[in-house]
Structures are given as C-alpha cells and as structure tokens.
Design a protein around this motif. Structure first.
Motif, PDB file in Angstrom:
ATOM      1  N   PHE A 142       1.155   9.126   0.041  1.00 14.46           N
ATOM      2  CA  PHE A 142       2.609   9.307  -0.058  1.00 14.46           C
ATOM      3  C   PHE A 142       3.019   9.862  -1.427  1.00 14.46           C
ATOM      4  O   PHE A 142       3.917  10.692  -1.514  1.00 14.46           O
ATOM      5  N   ASN A 143       2.389   9.365  -2.484  1.00 13.81           N
ATOM      6  CA  ASN A 143       2.566   9.899  -3.831  1.00 13.81           C
ATOM      7  C   ASN A 143       4.034  10.144  -4.182  1.00 13.81           C
ATOM      8  O   ASN A 143       4.422  11.229  -4.598  1.00 13.81           O
ATOM      9  N   ASN A 144       4.854   9.097  -4.017  1.00 14.70           N
ATOM     10  CA  ASN A 144       6.257   9.222  -4.433  1.00 14.70           C
ATOM     11  C   ASN A 144       6.667   7.964  -5.183  1.00 14.70           C
ATOM     12  O   ASN A 144       6.015   6.921  -5.099  1.00 14.70           O
ATOM     13  N   TRP A 145       7.780   8.051  -5.902  1.00 16.85           N
ATOM     14  CA  TRP A 145       8.174   6.984  -6.815  1.00 16.85           C
ATOM     15  C   TRP A 145       8.857   5.814  -6.134  1.00 16.85           C
ATOM     16  O   TRP A 145       9.270   4.873  -6.794  1.00 16.85           O
ATOM     17  N   VAL A 146       8.963   5.869  -4.819  1.00 17.83           N
ATOM     18  CA  VAL A 146       9.381   4.682  -4.069  1.00 17.83           C
ATOM     19  C   VAL A 146       8.166   3.811  -3.786  1.00 17.83           C
ATOM     20  O   VAL A 146       8.220   2.579  -3.866  1.00 17.83           O
ATOM     21  N   VAL A 147       7.053   4.465  -3.494  1.00 12.36           N
ATOM     22  CA  VAL A 147       5.830   3.747  -3.120  1.00 12.36           C
ATOM     23  C   VAL A 147       5.087   3.213  -4.342  1.00 12.36           C
ATOM     24  O   VAL A 147       4.543   2.099  -4.306  1.00 12.36           O
TER      25      VAL A 147
END
Length: 442
Positions: A142-147
């Motif tokens: 996913f590599n996003n700043w939510v995860v």
C-alpha cells in the motif's frame, strides 16, 4: 563463517541451570533454582546464610553485601513509613518475611505446568514470523501514510513478541533441548539487534538478584549517592518521558549508571572467562544482522528500510522498556528493595508485579504474568496464567492483582508517568529501603 557461528550456537548451548557470576573473574559453582533453600522468617545470619544457602561439595557460598545497622526512613512527609516496612491501608507490610517458602509455592503449581513442548513453542515462532513478514508485505504494497503509522505500531509490537520468545529460549523454558534453545534464540534476537548470549547472561543475573538494590541488573534503583553524582541533563533524560523508554540500546552498550561493562564485550564484568566464546558468537550474529540491513538499504533504499525496520525497532524498544519497567515499579503501595541479610530470592521475587495488557497479552506471550515467571523462569509462557492462579492461595496479599485493562493498555501510561515523577532513588544505607522523590524532578 556461517558454519562456525551455527556450530558455536550449538556447541555452547543455553544451560537449564543458573550459574552465579563471579566478579573476580572466576567461574563460581552452578546451581539449580531447586537447590536454593529459604527460611520463611530470617534470624540473624551471616550474610544471607539463613535465607540463601547453596550446597556445593561441603562449601557454603554467601553473598557478601555490607548491611548497615540503621534503616533509613524515606519520604518523611509520609508518617506510615516504618523502619521495618511500610504498611498499606489494610495493615499489611509487604516487606515482612512471608509465612511460606518457595517450596510451598512450587508445590501448588500443577505438574503439567512444568512441561515444555518444543512443538508448541515452535508454533508460536512460526506464527509470529508469518505475521512479521505479512505486515511488511502489506505495508510495502500500500505504501501510503495512512497505513505506515498503523504498521509501525503493529510491527514494533511483533518485534517485541519475537523478543519474548527469544527470552524464553534464554531461560530454557522454550524446550529441554539446549541446542534448539540456543539456535532459535540467536535467530530471533539477532533479527531485532539483541546480542543473545550477552543479554541472556545479564538477564540471568537480574533474576538471581531481583529486588536487590546493588546486585539487581535491570531497572534497579539508584542509590542517593549515585543519583546526586548524575549531572542535570542525565537526571532529566533518565526520568523524563519518553527518553527512559528509549534506554535499551544504551543499556546494551554501557549498562546502567553505577555499573560498568557492555553486552558486546567478552571482557566485561558481566561475564566470566568461560562465557567469552558465547559473547563473541552473539556479537558476530548481531553484526551480521546489521550488515544485512546495510545491504538491504542499498537494494531497497535507506528510507524504505527505515520505514519497514527502523521505526518498528524503535517501537519495539519502547515496548521492552515500558513492560520491564512496570514489572518492578509503579504500584500504588510502596514496595521494598533489599540489601544484605534482609534480601532473599523469595522476598526479592515477591516485589515483582503482574500487569494486564488487554489484547496484547496473547500477542506478547503473557509476559505480563510476571511474578511466577520471576520465581520460576523455567515454566513455559503458555502455562504461566494457570500456574499463577494455582499459587494465589499460597501467596495471599503478597500477590497484587493487576488492574484490568481495556483492549489496549492505555491505563498503564498514567502509572508510568506517576512512577517517573516520584520513584527516583533509595537511601545509601539500610537493608530495607523504599523509593524517595527528588522535588526538582517531581
């Protein structure tokens, strides 16, 4: 090199016994916990001989600790503090010699609780390793700043779970096979940058001397003399959150204030000469893991390794420091620390605390069930809850029921903050002492 390292892991297995480290460089006699004999009511012995006696071919070994005659009072504003202890609201003095023996506690534990099942132990290793790699794969995908923040907390918790399994290897509660314990312990601990044998030996010293002001190894209190010698910056860092919760790597390199040596140095005061090869082996494994992380940084990029490994490692360190600190600090009632003839293995162990971590209990292998673990570290973690329940009638008020946790143990943050504000040092003299508070830090 790899063959040599694995050979060393196997040839130098973890003993299921607890050697007493010697400060003069000579290996002292190795003894089983079951060989330790305790008296429930100490008389006036010479240095522990009534509370701790070891059979060793006609010789009697005693811990030579200076025991000042006067017991210093603490927290002078608290009129409940007495020379021989501090009574709580129910009139119970936690420093009083218990009316039971270690053997009485042991007898209350069901026999099957002592059985070590290597297949069951390995199943926990497989479970945790699968979760660790699964979490990393999901975060990288996913590599996003939510995860990422969710991943850091979850993966740091899993690193802590791996540490606990390696900790069981160090105690010999993982299995009855010393070679299996040593190999698994090296793999698990090296993967999270812990020198397995170095930590194992210092942790053994902690268990052998729990509750002793000078001889305990981890999170033991500072004497007032040592406390006063600390510069202002060091005092602030030691007692101001979050800095104490990042102390573990520093401890591995240089131990606690007032103690010298390193977990990576085979010539350290922590170890005896016969343990030299063990320390070298673990340091080589630790270095190999560090080299692997360096190679992965080249292949994947340093930022990606920081996100996948570096930040979870910091979270793991915080878990380790918080949990181990709260096992020995933060109870509402004052709990004693001992010196000299007042200390015994049993009395020291009874000052440890159980903690409830809610959903985390199962994840970190019930390490919060700590009192029985400290007294009998050879019991596998999956039997600790049952063993604790069986011994409560024997322990009575010496067992302190932990506060029930919500799904996540946020209540312990308040306990931690409170303890950091008031538990600063103990008197330089006295065989039974309690934490005192520095007004400048409170």
């Amino acid at each position: 090199m790899a063959r040599w390292v694995l050979s060393e892991c196997g040839v130098k297995p973890l003993p299921r016994i607890y050697p007493r480290p010697s400060r003069n460089g000579l290996a002292s006699r190795t003894y089983m916990v079951s060989e330790i004999r305790f008296s429930s009511v100490p008389s006036k012995p010479n240095f522990l001989r009534s509370s701790l006696s070891l059979s060793t071919k006609g010789k009697s070994w005693a811990l030579n600790v200076s025991a000042p005659a006067r017991v210093a009072s603490v927290d002078e504003d608290n009129e409940k503090d007495k020379v021989d202890g501090v009574e709580n609201e129910g009139g119970f003095d936690p420093a009083a010699a218990p009316p039971f023996r270690l053997a009485d506690i042991r007898a209350a534990i069901p026999k099957h609780c002592w059985v070590k099942d290597p297949w069951r132990s390995m199943s926990y290793v497989v479970r945790d390793v699968v979760v660790v790699f699964g979490l990393a794969a999901v975060a990288a995908y996913f590599n996003n700043w939510v995860v990422w923040p969710l991943y850091w907390f979850a993966q740091g918790t899993m690193f802590w779970a791996l540490f606990v399994l390696g900790h069981d290897c160090g105690h010999g509660s993982f299995s009855n096979d010393p070679k299996l314990n040593s190999v698994v312990g090296h793999i698990l601990h090296s993967s999270i940058l812990v020198p397995y044998h170095g930590w194992r030996i210092s942790h053994r010293t902690h268990h052998q001397n729990h509750g002793h002001v000078e001889n305990d190894e981890s999170w033991h209190p500072l004497s007032e003399k040592i406390f006063r010698t600390l510069d202002k910056a060091t005092r602030t860092l030691r007692f101001t959150l979050p800095f104490p919760m990042l102390a573990y790597p520093v401890y591995l390199w240089s131990r606690s204030p007032g103690k010298k040596g390193s977990h990576f140095d085979p010539n350290s005061d922590l170890f005896v000469p016969s343990e030299r090869n063990d320390i070298i082996t673990s340091t080589v494994c630790w270095t190999a893991m560090l080299a692997l992380l360096g190679c992965l940084s080249v292949v994947m990029g340093p930022l990606q390794i920081l996100k996948l490994y570096g930040i979870p490692y910091v979270m793991f360190v915080m878990w380790l420091d918080v949990v181990t600190y709260l096992h020995h600090h933060g109870h509402d009632d004052k709990l004693p620390w001992y010196r000299g003839e007042e200390w015994s293995y049993l009395r020291g162990g009874l000052t440890t605390l159980d903690r409830d971590y809610g959903w985390i209990n199962n994840i970190h292998h019930d390490i919060g069930t700590h009192v029985i673990h400290h007294l009998f570290p050879q019991i596998p973690h999956y039997h600790l809850i049952e063993a604790t329940e069986a011994t409560k009638p024997v322990l009575g008020k010496y067992y302190r029921q932990p506060e029930k946790s919500w799904p996540l143990p946020f209540h312990l943050l308040g306990v931690l903050v409170k303890s950091m504000k008031k538990d600063h040092f103990v008197s330089d003299s006295g065989d039974i002492v309690y934490y005192q508070t520095d007004p400048d830090l409170s």
